[in-house]
Design a protein around this motif. Sequence first.
Motif, short mmCIF file in Angstrom:
data_model
loop_
_atom_site.label_atom_id
_atom_site.label_comp_id
_atom_site.label_asym_id
_atom_site.label_seq_id
_atom_site.Cartn_x
_atom_site.Cartn_y
_atom_site.Cartn_z
N ASP A 71 0.86 -1.18 0.00
CA ASP A 71 0.00 0.00 0.00
C ASP A 71 0.89 1.23 0.00
O ASP A 71 2.06 1.16 0.41
CB ASP A 71 -0.88 0.01 1.25
CG ASP A 71 -1.91 -1.10 1.25
OD1 ASP A 71 -2.41 -1.44 0.16
OD2 ASP A 71 -2.21 -1.62 2.34
N ALA A 73 2.83 4.32 1.29
CA ALA A 73 3.32 4.63 2.63
C ALA A 73 2.43 5.68 3.26
O ALA A 73 1.95 6.60 2.58
CB ALA A 73 4.76 5.13 2.56
N GLU A 74 2.19 5.54 4.54
CA GLU A 74 1.37 6.50 5.29
C GLU A 74 2.26 7.51 5.98
O GLU A 74 3.45 7.28 6.18
CB GLU A 74 0.51 5.76 6.33
CG GLU A 74 -0.49 4.79 5.73
CD GLU A 74 -1.60 5.47 4.94
OE1 GLU A 74 -1.92 6.65 5.21
OE2 GLU A 74 -2.15 4.83 4.02
N ALA A 75 1.66 8.62 6.38
CA ALA A 75 2.39 9.66 7.10
C ALA A 75 3.06 9.05 8.33
O ALA A 75 2.45 8.28 9.06
CB ALA A 75 1.45 10.78 7.50
N GLU A 77 5.27 6.78 8.42
CA GLU A 77 5.73 5.41 8.19
C GLU A 77 7.07 5.43 7.46
O GLU A 77 7.26 6.14 6.48
CB GLU A 77 4.70 4.66 7.33
CG GLU A 77 5.11 3.26 6.96
CD GLU A 77 4.12 2.58 6.02
OE1 GLU A 77 4.35 1.40 5.72
OE2 GLU A 77 3.16 3.22 5.58
N ASP A 152 2.55 7.29 -2.32
CA ASP A 152 3.11 7.65 -1.02
C ASP A 152 2.24 8.72 -0.39
O ASP A 152 2.06 9.80 -0.95
CB ASP A 152 4.54 8.18 -1.23
CG ASP A 152 5.31 8.37 0.06
OD1 ASP A 152 4.70 8.37 1.15
OD2 ASP A 152 6.54 8.52 -0.03
N ARG A 153 1.69 8.41 0.80
CA ARG A 153 0.85 9.36 1.53
C ARG A 153 1.64 10.07 2.63
O ARG A 153 1.08 10.81 3.41
CB ARG A 153 -0.35 8.64 2.12
CG ARG A 153 -1.32 8.14 1.08
CD ARG A 153 -2.62 7.67 1.68
NE ARG A 153 -3.58 7.39 0.65
CZ ARG A 153 -3.79 6.18 0.13
NH1 ARG A 153 -3.14 5.14 0.58
NH2 ARG A 153 -4.68 6.03 -0.82
N HIS A 154 2.93 9.83 2.65
CA HIS A 154 3.80 10.40 3.67
C HIS A 154 3.89 11.92 3.53
O HIS A 154 4.18 12.62 4.48
CB HIS A 154 5.19 9.75 3.55
CG HIS A 154 6.14 10.11 4.62
ND1 HIS A 154 6.39 9.29 5.69
CD2 HIS A 154 6.91 11.21 4.80
CE1 HIS A 154 7.27 9.87 6.47
NE2 HIS A 154 7.61 11.03 5.96
N GLN A 156 2.51 15.83 1.78
CA GLN A 156 1.35 16.60 1.35
C GLN A 156 1.82 17.59 0.29
O GLN A 156 2.73 18.36 0.59
CB GLN A 156 0.69 17.32 2.53
CG GLN A 156 -0.04 16.37 3.45
CD GLN A 156 -1.14 15.60 2.76
OE1 GLN A 156 -1.88 16.15 1.94
NE2 GLN A 156 -1.24 14.32 3.05
N GLU A 158 -0.16 14.31 -1.48
CA GLU A 158 0.24 12.92 -1.63
C GLU A 158 1.00 12.74 -2.95
O GLU A 158 0.75 13.44 -3.92
CB GLU A 158 -1.00 12.02 -1.61
CG GLU A 158 -1.70 12.04 -0.27
CD GLU A 158 -2.96 11.21 -0.22
OE1 GLU A 158 -3.31 10.74 0.87
OE2 GLU A 158 -3.60 11.02 -1.28
#
Length: 191
Positions: A71, A73-75, A77, A152-154, A156, A158
């Motif tokens: 998935d 990457a989340e903020a 992570e 990548d959602r790490h 802003q 995204e």
Amino acid sequence: MSSPAALALLTDGFGRVAETVTTLVTGASSRVLSYRPDEASNSVAWLVWHLSRVQDDHLADLAAVLAGRADPAEAGEHRIPEGQLWQQGGWAARFGLPYGPHDTGYGHASGDVAAFSATDGELLAGYHAAVHEATLEIVGSLTEPDFTRVVDRHWQPEVTAASRLVSVLNDTTQHAGQAAYVAGLAERSHG
């Protein structure tokens, strides 16, 4: 922009980086590859290794997300993308560097750069060539909808596949230019 045009531009751009890397390191002496204009500067070898590691790391992650193996990457992570040639291709062992196995050089201080000991041009060229080949496979597999997919959602905003590809191409181009500049300084500093 159509997908074929985007693919052609990316292929050409990454190809130019690969040509620059090959020209810089093939036949270069250890002295040129390890030269640092001052203790706060990066060497040619470190810059080539770093640009190759970032390309390997970021494109492996992009490929894993687009293929559904990971998935975005989340903020907050921090993960180690699967499929990196550095580990899976045995390059980490061949280089034998004093860094962690998934280190890309991001955030390295002067002491970290000074500890870089791989000044074999053929080794540097070989790793980058392998990364370049994998990059071309990834780029060649992209479809029109892939470019707008979030990988990548790490950050802003995204990060989409398109913005990640442009970011990596920009970063590697800058570092290849820096390496060429340092190589020129090294060649002139010792006659």
